[in-house]
Design an enzyme around this catalytic site. Sequence first.
Site, short mmCIF file in Angstrom:
data_model
loop_
_atom_site.label_atom_id
_atom_site.label_comp_id
_atom_site.label_asym_id
_atom_site.label_seq_id
_atom_site.Cartn_x
_atom_site.Cartn_y
_atom_site.Cartn_z
N HIS A 267 47.60 41.57 34.33
CA HIS A 267 47.19 42.35 35.51
C HIS A 267 48.10 43.58 35.73
O HIS A 267 47.77 44.46 36.50
CB HIS A 267 47.11 41.47 36.77
N ASP A 268 49.24 43.60 35.03
CA ASP A 268 50.14 44.76 35.15
C ASP A 268 49.67 45.95 34.30
O ASP A 268 50.27 47.02 34.36
CB ASP A 268 51.56 44.39 34.68
N GLU A 296 45.47 34.09 35.54
CA GLU A 296 45.35 35.35 36.28
C GLU A 296 44.25 35.23 37.33
O GLU A 296 43.36 34.37 37.22
CB GLU A 296 44.95 36.50 35.33
N GLU A 329 43.67 43.74 39.33
CA GLU A 329 43.07 42.40 39.27
C GLU A 329 41.65 42.60 38.76
O GLU A 329 41.04 43.63 39.00
CB GLU A 329 43.11 41.73 40.64
#
Length: 363
Positions: A267-268, A296, A329
């Site tokens: 998600h980064d 995640e 996200e």
Amino acid sequence: MAEETSGVAKLIHEREEESQAQEYLWNCIFGFTETAVVKCAVELGISDYLETHKQQPVSLNQLSTAFGCCASSLYRILRFLTNRGIFKEVSSVGDGGDVLGYVQTPISRLLRRDGENSMAHLLLLQNSPFMLAPWHYLTARLLDKENTSPFNAVHGKDAWEYAKNNSEHNKLINDGMACHARMTTRVIIDNYAEIFKGIESLVDVGGGNGTTLGMLVKAFPWIKGINFDLPHVVSVAPHYDGVVHVEGDMFDSVPNAHAAFFMAVLHDWGDEECIRILKNCIKAISKDTGKVIIVETVLEEKIGNDKSLKDVGFMMDMVMMSHTSNGKERSAKEWAHILSEAGFSRHSIVNIPAIECIILAYP
Ligand SMILES: C[S@@+](CC[C@H](N)C(=O)[O-])C[C@H]1O[C@@H](n2cnc3c(N)ncnc32)[C@H](O)[C@@H]1O
Ligand SMILES: O=c1cc(-c2ccc(O)cc2)oc2c(O)c(O)ccc12
């Protein structure tokens, strides 16, 4: 007459709606006070102190003496926190009659700094000056043609580069993420052990200080654990039996293992970056029986399931917008896109009682 009544009912309804709207906005306007005061309680260590007294009420005087702080200010802090149900004020019979004291609640127990399910370090991370400053640049990001991340705008580099040269921030991130890792890994171990059956070795890509892998290997001792992260992270990681720390860059390659694990890492990054990392993973894992386990958020999965968990996913998406260049996200459709582009033949999503899902992807 009937028309008049319906007019009055309409007016009452409109007033109720407006007062609810105002209540919502008061909470928006002053919502930061709750975070700031809870942070103050964590920094003083109020929960840790109350815990040492079990459920025996602790008086204001005892607390102010223990922390060496001004009793009247501490009283106002505790009044705010008890009003919100974070601590509880109870009376008990003492030598000189009834005495008032404070005890823990289910919320304050999660604010102990060393508790197994503590959320304190995540709160300290998100509310550190390093992490708060970028929020002032959220609108600037939207208006900026370069789409510069607010974190970069303030600190001049991305979060990982910044942590490399700033040991205080490095520790805040590693402790905060370990806090989250302990909570989610406990849920996975207790409910989804079958996922780890038959896995001989597991590489945790971006595994931070090894908290997750340490817990997994302890619970499933047949697994050889490889905790893989950047040099400045693994160099300060503690020892865990059954886990080796390997330093490196997941954009270059990932250490070989039977299966790979990712938690709160993809998600980064943006889609192209995730596809590159995942392609490296496919090269690293066993072609026939290997798999990639991704923990995640899957945005819409929690709808109708648990509204508060769904809301955390949307808040985390804003954290990604503020703190990373391309991170976000993802919905199930977005996950399907990056997994198929990376070369996985199939995947499945398991909804778990946490803010994340488990995504199982097969080469
Ligand atoms: C948000 S943290 C997640 C940590 C851990 N997986 C957890 O759930 O607590 C992301 C991790 O990715 C690591 N990371 C960032 N860039 C990386 C890279 N190029 N190669 C390896 N790890 C990287 C960071 O150092 C950090 O530990
Ligand atoms: O502060 C955070 C928190 C997370 C996080 C928290 C809870 C989860 O279930 C997943 C992730 O992730 C972060 C992150 O990836 C980051 O780059 C900075 C901060 C945080």
